[in-house]
Motif scaffolding. Sequence first.
Motif, PDB file in Angstrom:
ATOM      1  N   ALA A  43       0.537  -0.880   0.189  1.00 24.70           N
ATOM      2  CA  ALA A  43      -0.268  -0.625   0.018  1.00 24.70           C
ATOM      3  C   ALA A  43       0.981   1.269  -0.117  1.00 24.70           C
ATOM      4  CB  ALA A  43      -0.851  -0.219   1.053  1.00 24.70           C
ATOM      5  N   PRO A  44       0.284   2.378  -0.384  1.00 24.24           N
ATOM      6  CA  PRO A  44       1.088   3.766  -0.255  1.00 24.24           C
ATOM      7  C   PRO A  44       1.364   3.770   1.187  1.00 24.24           C
ATOM      8  CG  PRO A  44      -0.953   4.164  -0.792  1.00 24.24           C
ATOM      9  CD  PRO A  44      -1.172   2.712  -0.799  1.00 24.24           C
ATOM     10  N   VAL A  45       2.402   4.382   1.798  1.00 26.36           N
ATOM     11  CA  VAL A  45       2.742   4.311   2.662  1.00 26.36           C
ATOM     12  C   VAL A  45       2.855   6.556   3.096  1.00 26.36           C
ATOM     13  CG1 VAL A  45       4.690   4.418   4.922  1.00 26.36           C
ATOM     14  CG2 VAL A  45       4.845   2.834   2.627  1.00 26.36           C
ATOM     15  N   HIS A  46       1.463   6.412   3.900  1.00 26.72           N
ATOM     16  CA  HIS A  46       1.640   7.740   5.143  1.00 26.72           C
ATOM     17  C   HIS A  46       2.519   7.602   6.063  1.00 26.72           C
ATOM     18  CE1 HIS A  46      -0.700  10.401   6.920  1.00 26.72           C
ATOM     19  NE2 HIS A  46      -1.608  10.394   6.007  1.00 26.72           N
ATOM     20  N   THR A  47       2.937   9.337   6.070  1.00 22.46           N
ATOM     21  CA  THR A  47       3.816   9.963   6.950  1.00 22.46           C
ATOM     22  C   THR A  47       4.078   9.382   8.409  1.00 22.46           C
ATOM     23  OG1 THR A  47       3.821  12.078   5.394  1.00 22.46           O
ATOM     24  CG2 THR A  47       4.604  11.685   7.378  1.00 22.46           C
ATOM     25  N   ALA A  48       2.413   8.832   8.332  1.00 25.84           N
ATOM     26  CA  ALA A  48       2.392   8.409   9.455  1.00 25.84           C
ATOM     27  C   ALA A  48       2.610   6.712   9.842  1.00 25.84           C
ATOM     28  CB  ALA A  48       0.161   8.583  10.313  1.00 25.84           C
ATOM     29  N   ILE A  49       2.096   6.523   8.566  1.00 25.69           N
ATOM     30  CA  ILE A  49       2.348   4.710   8.770  1.00 25.69           C
ATOM     31  C   ILE A  49       3.907   4.780   8.452  1.00 25.69           C
ATOM     32  CG2 ILE A  49       2.520   2.613   6.841  1.00 25.69           C
ATOM     33  CD1 ILE A  49      -0.026   3.355   8.424  1.00 25.69           C
ATOM     34  N   ALA A  50       5.169   5.144   8.125  1.00 31.25           N
ATOM     35  CA  ALA A  50       6.386   5.618   7.840  1.00 31.25           C
ATOM     36  C   ALA A  50       6.688   6.024   9.465  1.00 31.25           C
ATOM     37  CB  ALA A  50       6.427   6.399   7.006  1.00 31.25           C
ATOM     38  N   PHE A  51       6.323   6.684  10.690  1.00 34.88           N
ATOM     39  CA  PHE A  51       6.689   6.532  11.480  1.00 34.88           C
ATOM     40  C   PHE A  51       6.730   5.433  12.331  1.00 34.88           C
ATOM     41  CE2 PHE A  51       4.725   7.700  15.764  1.00 34.88           C
ATOM     42  CZ  PHE A  51       5.835   8.362  16.071  1.00 34.88           C
ATOM     43  N   ASN A  52       4.908   5.106  12.152  1.00 38.81           N
ATOM     44  CA  ASN A  52       4.979   3.985  13.257  1.00 38.81           C
ATOM     45  C   ASN A  52       5.979   3.220  12.604  1.00 38.81           C
ATOM     46  OD1 ASN A  52       2.626   4.932  14.455  1.00 38.81           O
ATOM     47  ND2 ASN A  52       0.847   3.494  12.661  1.00 38.81           N
ATOM     48  N   ALA A  53       6.726   2.666  11.696  1.00 36.52           N
ATOM     49  CA  ALA A  53       7.649   1.757  11.048  1.00 36.52           C
ATOM     50  C   ALA A  53       9.030   1.854  11.965  1.00 36.52           C
ATOM     51  CB  ALA A  53       7.831   1.501   9.345  1.00 36.52           C
ATOM     52  N   VAL A  54       8.845   3.564  12.070  1.00 39.14           N
ATOM     53  CA  VAL A  54      10.131   3.097  12.653  1.00 39.14           C
ATOM     54  C   VAL A  54      10.728   3.504  14.418  1.00 39.14           C
ATOM     55  CG1 VAL A  54      10.261   5.983  11.920  1.00 39.14           C
ATOM     56  CG2 VAL A  54      12.427   5.286  12.465  1.00 39.14           C
TER      57      VAL A  54
END
Length: 647
Positions: A43-54
Amino acid sequence: MSDPYGDRALLTSAMTKGYDAVPDQERERLRRYLEAVVAARSAPVHTAIAFNAVYFGYDLGGDGYGGSLLCLDDFPVITFGECAPVLPVGAMVCVATGSEPLYAEIVHREGAHSEVDALGDVPAWVSGAPAGAEGPGRPGDGAAPRRRELLVPDLHAFGPALSLSSAQLHRLRTRRRWINEDGHVVVDVCYPSREAAWRDDLTAYAHHLLTTARGQLLSPFVPVSLAALVGGTHDDDLRAGLLGLLDTVQGALNSSAVVRTWGHYALTRASLADCWQDTGPLGGDDLRSLAAAVERAATPARRRYGLTAPTAVYTAVGPRLRGFPGATELLKGVGYAAAVCRANVALADVVQGESDQGLFKNGSRITLDDAFEGGGVWRCHHPGETETPGDPFAPAGRGWTSTLPAQSEPEAELDPVDSSLADGASLGVGELLRNDGKETVWRAPLRLAHLIEGWFPLHPYVVEELGRSRGACPRLCLELDHVGEASGTKEVTQDVTAELGDESGRLTGIAWRHNLGVGVGVGVGVGVGVGVGVGEGRGRVTGTRALRFVRRRTGRNARLSDTYEGLSGGSGGSVLLIVGLLGIGGCVLVSRCGGPTQYHRPCRRRRIGLFARCQDHGFTLVTVTDLAGLALFGLAFGVWTLFGAAG
């Protein structure tokens, strides 16, 4: 490849102050990891998703968040079709299924208004409408507005151990009880306030982490806790540090050379290139077709005559994609989020590359009007050149604002058409119209003091002349003439007194008509004799000439027009000439046949009798030339009646 749980932390204290405060080496390390996350997620990575990942530690090997020590029981539970709290993109939730819990991460969120049809046509008032809007121009009055939203969960974000099998997901989709046929969740979101409904994605997610998900945000099992980064647990410090981290993640995605962003979403440029080259469903051909359809949505059909009214058409990307053949399977699960993001990027590329700030050669202007509803609502307006150009990718919500009542602007204070009347002892001596050896003529507005006290100001020229020849208080004969009204003898001729000073003077003892109003213009003429003429409409001066003027009413005050016309004794010749010309014209017209001809014009031959016409036309009682001649006769009679006697 850097890892959130590695020896060198991906998040540092400098990142809590924003992207600009981060050293280049730390930026590069974070950027490489986020690029790998965008490439690994379907899925496209939202800024919030990217924050969750890191922040929570997303495993790129396939386990996702399965290896992290998150407390799954703390996740909010959502139920299909029911009311739910605000769940921004990035929220980790538990989808109720009636049996096994379904853990997921919200990767996409959009409005799902019931007025949007299956082909993506959006009523104007829906585009840009606030949460809780009830109709065109009706924002609703609820303190806690509701809005129907579609949530796209990533059901595989927590790895295979916490995911359902394909068969189980298929049964859930078929039943459409917990998730719909596409694997999405449609809920009625209840916002605590109208301000909360207007929050942007990152602010809403920060609020969610600091309230609903505060336990997992401050968990000691995350790679690096926010409390450790900001040095405390005070709410203001946590909020400022969290927003700084989100800004750092957003800046890292925007600065990447291999990632393309649309709003807060990020995709790899390689995936976009593959999509443009794909000839299958939702490939390059379908994206070009979508762009062309949006561009021509408001273009009117060719018309031979008449003008075309301005038209605006609103198209929602998400529902519109469902209309392409073979797109059903590709829009299930997180594929819908990817397709919507790619379609918006394709439309943006077409607008940016083939138009001038959204204005195309066919006269249409394409702009993004609502970034939330239906995956993004694009507006096509024709003719586009009538609108002020701006950023075509900044959602303006013109659909909703077009249904609001026009706000009344404060009326500008206009200058009066007629100048204000002078005040003072003389109350305004008026305007001089003529001053020669035989007569002095001026005009002045009639004031309330004039009517009550029975006086009228004299012009300084008259005061000077009377002072030399008549003394300080001479007795004069005043003649009043009211045009079109019968006046008594007392009003026609009056004996008045002229009170003369050094520079001003006035006539006293005047009996004004009781029906005169304040502001009525009065023309005054003083001749070489002993008389004074005062006219309201038309005045007559003893032993000299007449003065005629026209009265005009403007607004609530009535006063004289600035147009005056002197009619001398020789004006009767002009009136006679006009009357004569009109009479001759009438005689010429009635002397003609006037019968119809094949050229649709009256016959111009001379008639041979009173009712007999020419050789080609027999008995006719009345023709058009007879009526025209009679009209000229009537006009001549009217001119003579109105102006002949005045001469």
